[in-house]
Write a protein that holds these residues in place. Sequence first.
Motif, PDB file in Angstrom:
ATOM      1  N   PHE C  19      75.321 -37.764 -22.007  1.00  0.00           N
ATOM      2  CA  PHE C  19      76.837 -37.571 -21.775  1.00  0.00           C
ATOM      3  C   PHE C  19      76.906 -37.366 -20.443  1.00  0.00           C
ATOM      4  CE2 PHE C  19      80.711 -35.165 -22.457  1.00  0.00           C
ATOM      5  CZ  PHE C  19      81.559 -36.240 -22.298  1.00  0.00           C
ATOM      6  N   GLY C  20      77.786 -38.131 -19.730  1.00  0.00           N
ATOM      7  CA  GLY C  20      78.055 -37.868 -18.606  1.00  0.00           C
ATOM      8  C   GLY C  20      79.572 -37.050 -18.230  1.00  0.00           C
ATOM      9  N   ASN C  47      89.305 -34.418 -24.068  1.00  0.00           N
ATOM     10  CA  ASN C  47      88.676 -34.128 -25.201  1.00  0.00           C
ATOM     11  C   ASN C  47      89.093 -34.822 -26.327  1.00  0.00           C
ATOM     12  OD1 ASN C  47      86.665 -33.119 -26.612  1.00  0.00           O
ATOM     13  ND2 ASN C  47      87.840 -31.261 -27.045  1.00  0.00           N
ATOM     14  N   GLU C  54      84.344 -42.912 -21.839  1.00  0.00           N
ATOM     15  CA  GLU C  54      83.146 -41.884 -21.435  1.00  0.00           C
ATOM     16  C   GLU C  54      82.245 -42.378 -20.435  1.00  0.00           C
ATOM     17  OE1 GLU C  54      83.218 -38.943 -25.373  1.00  0.00           O
ATOM     18  OE2 GLU C  54      81.746 -40.907 -25.237  1.00  0.00           O
ATOM     19  N   TRP C  56      78.336 -42.334 -19.589  1.00  0.00           N
ATOM     20  CA  TRP C  56      76.974 -42.012 -20.052  1.00  0.00           C
ATOM     21  C   TRP C  56      76.047 -42.725 -19.203  1.00  0.00           C
ATOM     22  CZ3 TRP C  56      75.848 -39.863 -24.878  1.00  0.00           C
ATOM     23  CH2 TRP C  56      77.031 -39.715 -25.672  1.00  0.00           C
ATOM     24  N   PHE C  64      74.322 -45.423 -14.918  1.00  0.00           N
ATOM     25  CA  PHE C  64      75.401 -44.819 -15.568  1.00  0.00           C
ATOM     26  C   PHE C  64      76.348 -45.977 -15.724  1.00  0.00           C
ATOM     27  CE2 PHE C  64      73.516 -41.299 -13.292  1.00  0.00           C
ATOM     28  CZ  PHE C  64      74.207 -40.119 -13.880  1.00  0.00           C
ATOM     29  N   ARG C  69      84.103 -45.419 -27.233  1.00  0.00           N
ATOM     30  CA  ARG C  69      83.740 -45.339 -28.742  1.00  0.00           C
ATOM     31  C   ARG C  69      84.856 -44.322 -29.421  1.00  0.00           C
ATOM     32  NH1 ARG C  69      80.849 -40.400 -29.977  1.00  0.00           N
ATOM     33  NH2 ARG C  69      81.447 -39.009 -28.234  1.00  0.00           N
ATOM     34  N   SER C  71      85.577 -40.797 -31.216  1.00  0.00           N
ATOM     35  CA  SER C  71      84.863 -39.380 -31.428  1.00  0.00           C
ATOM     36  C   SER C  71      84.752 -38.976 -32.856  1.00  0.00           C
ATOM     37  CB  SER C  71      85.448 -38.546 -30.297  1.00  0.00           C
ATOM     38  OG  SER C  71      86.683 -38.313 -30.897  1.00  0.00           O
ATOM     39  N   LEU C  82      79.749 -49.268 -14.421  1.00  0.00           N
ATOM     40  CA  LEU C  82      80.717 -48.592 -13.552  1.00  0.00           C
ATOM     41  C   LEU C  82      81.479 -49.632 -12.663  1.00  0.00           C
ATOM     42  CD1 LEU C  82      78.793 -45.107 -12.278  1.00  0.00           C
ATOM     43  CD2 LEU C  82      80.440 -45.490 -14.073  1.00  0.00           C
TER      44      LEU C  82
END
Lengths: 417, 951, 89
Positions: C19-20, C47, C54, C56, C64, C69, C71, C82
């Motif tokens: 997770f980035g 959050n 996100e 990743w 990257f 998705r 959560s 990216l």
Amino acid sequence: MTRRYSAFSLFKEGLAGQTGWEPAWRSPSPRKSYDAIIIGGGGHGLATAYYLAKTHGVTNVAVLEKGWIGGGNTGRNTTVVRSNYYYPESVALYGLAHRLYEGLGQDLNYNVMLSQRGMISLCHSAIEMEIAARTVNAMQISGIDAELYSVDDVRRVAPIYNFSAQARYPVFGGVWQGRAGTARHDAVAWGYARAASGLGVDIIQNCEVTDFIIADGRCRGVVTTRGEMRAERIGMAVAGHSSVLAAKAGFHLPINSYALQACVSEPVKPILDTVVLSPGTGVYVSQSDKGEMVIGGALDRIPSYGQRGNLPTLEGVISGLLEMFPAFGQLKLMRQWAGIVDVVPDSSPIIGESPLPGLFLNCGWGTGGFKAIPAGGTLLAHLLATGKHNDISRPFDLDRFVTGRLIDEAAGSGIAH
Amino acid sequence: MSAERLNTGGSAIDRARPLTFSFDGRKVEAFVGDTIAAALLANDVAVVGRSFKYHRPRGVWGSGVEEPNALVDIAGRGPNMRATTELARQGLVALSVNASPDAAHDRSAFLDRFARFIPAAFYYKTFMWPDWHRFEPRIRAMAGLGKVDPAWTAPEAADQINHHCDVLVVGAGPAGLTAARIAAHDGKSVLLVDERMVPGGSLRHRDGGIDGKPSAQWITESLSALTGAGHLFLPATTAFGIYDHNLVALNQRHQDGRPDTLWRVRPRRIILATGALERPLPFADNDLPGIMSADAALVYLRCYAVRVGRRIVIATNNDSAYEVAEALTDAGATVTLIDMRQHDLPSAPKGVTILPGRMIASAQGKSRVESVTLDDGTKLTVDSVLVSGGWTPTLHLFGQARGKLAWSEKRAVFLPGDPVEGIAVAGAANGAVSLSEVFADVARATSSPPPISTGREASGGVVPAWPIAGAKGRIWIDYQSDVTAKDVELAARENFVSVEHLKRYTTLGMATDQGKTSNLLGLALLAGVSGRSIAETGTTTYRPPFTPVPLTSFAGPRSGELMAPVRRLPLENLHRAQGAVFQEYGGWLRPAFYGGADAERAIQDEARRARQSVALFDGSTLGKIEVIGPQAAAFVDFIYYNTMSTLKPGRCRYGFMLSENGVVFDDGILVRLDEHRFIVSCSTSHVAAVHARLEEWRQDRFGRDAVYIHNATSEMATLTVSGPASKQLLATLDLGLSLDDADLPHMAIGEGRFAGDLLRVARVSFTGDRSYELSIRADRAETLWRSLRQAGKAFDAVTLGLEALMILRAEKGYIVIGKDTDGTTMPQDLGVDGPRAKRQTDYVGRRSLFTEVAQAPNRLQLVGLAVREDEPPLAPGAHGILQDGPKLRSQGFVTSSYLSPVLERPIALGLIERGAARQGETIDMQHLGQKRRATITAPCAFDPSGARFNA
Amino acid sequence: MQIFTCPFCGPRDESEFHFGGEAGNTRPDGADVPAERWARYLYMRANPKGATSEVWVHMTCGEFFIMERDSVGHKVAASHPLGGAEKSE
């Protein structure tokens, strides 16, 4: 009706078929307005209500719980109570919690089964022993009990540990806190609920907060699935769901939510008399009074609100456990679950007024909220009653992320905080 | 004598192969194929264990995984094994759990007489005074079930298998077998699993015929059709968990002594044909040994030829018990059938007395049931009572997958509610009863024709039989946890009316059987007491595993070094041959020191000789990450705290990398090979993390065409030659480059060749002495090392372990990140404030160096700490202390501390509050309660002018 | 074990990913960025419970990418490199 708990009342009720007991807490209908509202009926929320009523005399208080009290992380953790922290700010906070735990059974008239069986945090290398010495010295200077244990000392408190030279993570010694131990997690929630209810606090279950009532830049109340309620002081203690409420109130928090898993083995006769943490494997374990091995490990790696265990983390945790205690290979896994924890960059809690005046925070406990319940309750109650910090809560204010005064225990403690 | 083995029959046992085992020290005769429970029943052992809390005698209840009572410790295998699923083996030694000396004569049986004073959750109401600790040891000793053998070790590692298939069918009963056949017929790859040793489910012991054939034949044919077509059937395999993205976990048991195997199955579709489990009936003392599941009694009769009694009462609320009554009557028992229903009863089997509209009110007996009293007062003498309280569909896996259940009033059960993506529920688990219904249910999802039931058909008539509040006597709900109806009522009275509160307060459903027989009865009673419907009351959350799974299955082969493999040096064997003692540093196994039993002396000796002549050191673990590309210079400027773009090709510069929070993350030498090519060298333990950060910034900020990053750490070995004689030593080798200080000054890099291979020679020093770092292809390092050692003989060269190197660098005040810094240390704390004050361009972590805390006056700063020459070194981890009013507080700590052989006195580094401005000040130190004094000095204790770099 | 889709390599086990952070958290440059703004970049997070976007990294290929998705239920909606052009469902 019998209210007071004691061996005598239990005996008396035994003769009467146990039919005279009062409800442990009342379930009243919600009122339109309270002096203070606490969102979240976990340990921290219930303790806040109790101390508001007991210490500050504020009894016109509601605790709002989305589901059933104690059903979040309070009922999902591995029940460790300890205060072996490095920074003086942390020692003050967790030390307060630890002291309150020591008197909690009698204070609440509810046996929370605080079992001070001691906890050993192992060291697996010479350099870890140096860091451990740094930690132990810091704790002794701050006035918290801690000892640096040699291998032989560890052997004495955890004789069935894997001391083999072939072990992946050999034991060089460890940090011992004798006053550490475990407590019965459900009992902490129920004991606070019963005592708070007895002092007049309304505990409202199945009541989800769906929005805040905001007027003139202040939080004035909440909208819930059971109607609107107003209060000038509102506290929230909702752990992994803090960001969800913060979004409704219009601000962000320095929190990521992750699942933290735990599991228990089948119950067996006593074989492990202390809490053991291995930083190498990231696993900690204790044996419950019922005889189950209560096993915890590191956080999941994927941010999540799904309160569901998974396989990869479990496999890692169990292999770590068996590396620590090969004889536990005879045991079977009985139950696996997960709680959603609120992870903060410095792994220290956030206590204080939120960016929305009138709304106060108690969150960010991450993986270690259970041990802090009495302190979290005391400090949030103080904030709600006075509108101000006391000396212990001040360093944990949200403003530390702007000033940079983070309280990062990562150096001083393993994963189990 | 009441239970006995019949002379004929028993589909599961092999009468030609008798065996004996021991239970509680008593010899038990059995046949191959018997479960331990079947053999105990055949030997008329009524009491097989003691209950968790009250130590009540308990007998076998069921015939499978739902068993709450018959748990045994099996020597060499482990505690709490279910006797109903464990096979009897020759010589096996089984002990009942929670009983002393044995189940039949348990010393703690007296506890049951005090039961009224210790109801559910009594422990929360007492033991507060004087202190829980006074009581806890005794409570703990009484709790728990079986015993762990502390000396046990794993015979071998458990296997773990990954498997992919189109369709996973859980349960090989009539529904599962049919579903598997249909899926196979449709061209899908199928995995069929069943927790029992053999397929067939209820067909194994219930009457029936399919497609005109006996059930047994249909099972065999169905299975061989499947396996013949290449599909997989795993018997003795429990699907115990459904996880994210419908990953299914299986635990496969083996009969050859191997540990169980964990299967991780990734099916496209899951069919749950998991059947249903029979519930007990609520009546007083319904837990007495000799009271068991009616269906289980039929299993024992037909599969094991064990007739569980002679004078049998069967009590039921549904049709399924009639076949049991008929079969036991045929087997010679006298059977009275008590049906709580008045009307619409199935036809009475021949020879069975039926009492319609009646229920059992209570059972009597001491250590086994001797009689029952009906609700009309009739008392019947019995030696066995069989009960069927209806069937609960097994929906644990569906629930684990977050499937919601829907209450069916008609069937008095929870059935699957809204469907879950990728999961279908079929057969009895979906509420089907007769084989016709089962087949129709399975076929609904497909176009293929289902089998046809041609034999006897079960019927599903049922009326609810829930416990009722206020009933007389002790009605047991959860056998293993010792929860009675009164406990449920007590919980409700005390406001524990959430079903999750009930579970936790009374421990209902929290035992090793996870409430398979008890949960529905408990929540039905709770619903009744709290004036809610069962649907409103709801169920508790289903959690894995469905049945307890050996921890070894999860661990698999991950133990010892396989837990987290250590990284090894290319030259490890050479070092070993040279007597190196290895330790793990940052994930690498490296020489700590060479030779000698006296580690301290060896380390001191190495450090002393390194200063005298020349030292050889294997620094291969040092990170070597190449940064290449048109934007490489701008990139390293952004990554480093120090300005790096001004570095000339062929030169090296020391610098810090910060985290965005301003804290020093790593330090090391940056080498510029040419205009567009740099080598980032970083700490051993930080290589992976530094590489990841470089990639992140590259992709996020610079772009793929601007910079390329290559981690060459493991490609190159680095061997260091350090010391006054290092240049002379290297001069004896032909390295293909000029060693002249004008050509290769301190902090420069040159290229040579050794034995035909490219050799990079960097004049950088971590010892403070003239040093050369030689980097060469890892697979050619051995020859170079041998040559250096050979050449070194003329110079009295010493081989340095890491511990001696630590002393040398500490003498110079050189830091080790993570040891001499902590998670708050910023570059200005290490005396490097220049870039912070002067740099105009942005770099990682820059803004954080100007926060309130970064500018605070009381920061911990790197210092040296001196003690008197004749004193021992300070302890690493000792704190500087300060009396601050009434409070003692820390003002920093010792990070590194050694005896310096060249200075012949202790040296130490530390992080001390305002340390840089306090040189010369003496402070109090504390370590494990002992106090000492130390003087703050500059970090560098040896050769502060740096003359030795060029000496 | 969840299955994530790397836009470059295809579906892989979750253990290959790291997770980035939340997507769209841009870095403010300069030494004079207001302290609150810098704290927001460093620490403050949405959050979200439910749909997330996100960053990743697929550790085995080093790339990257953005993943969308849920959560709560963990269903993966999409992932793309990216910068965003190509999407792989």
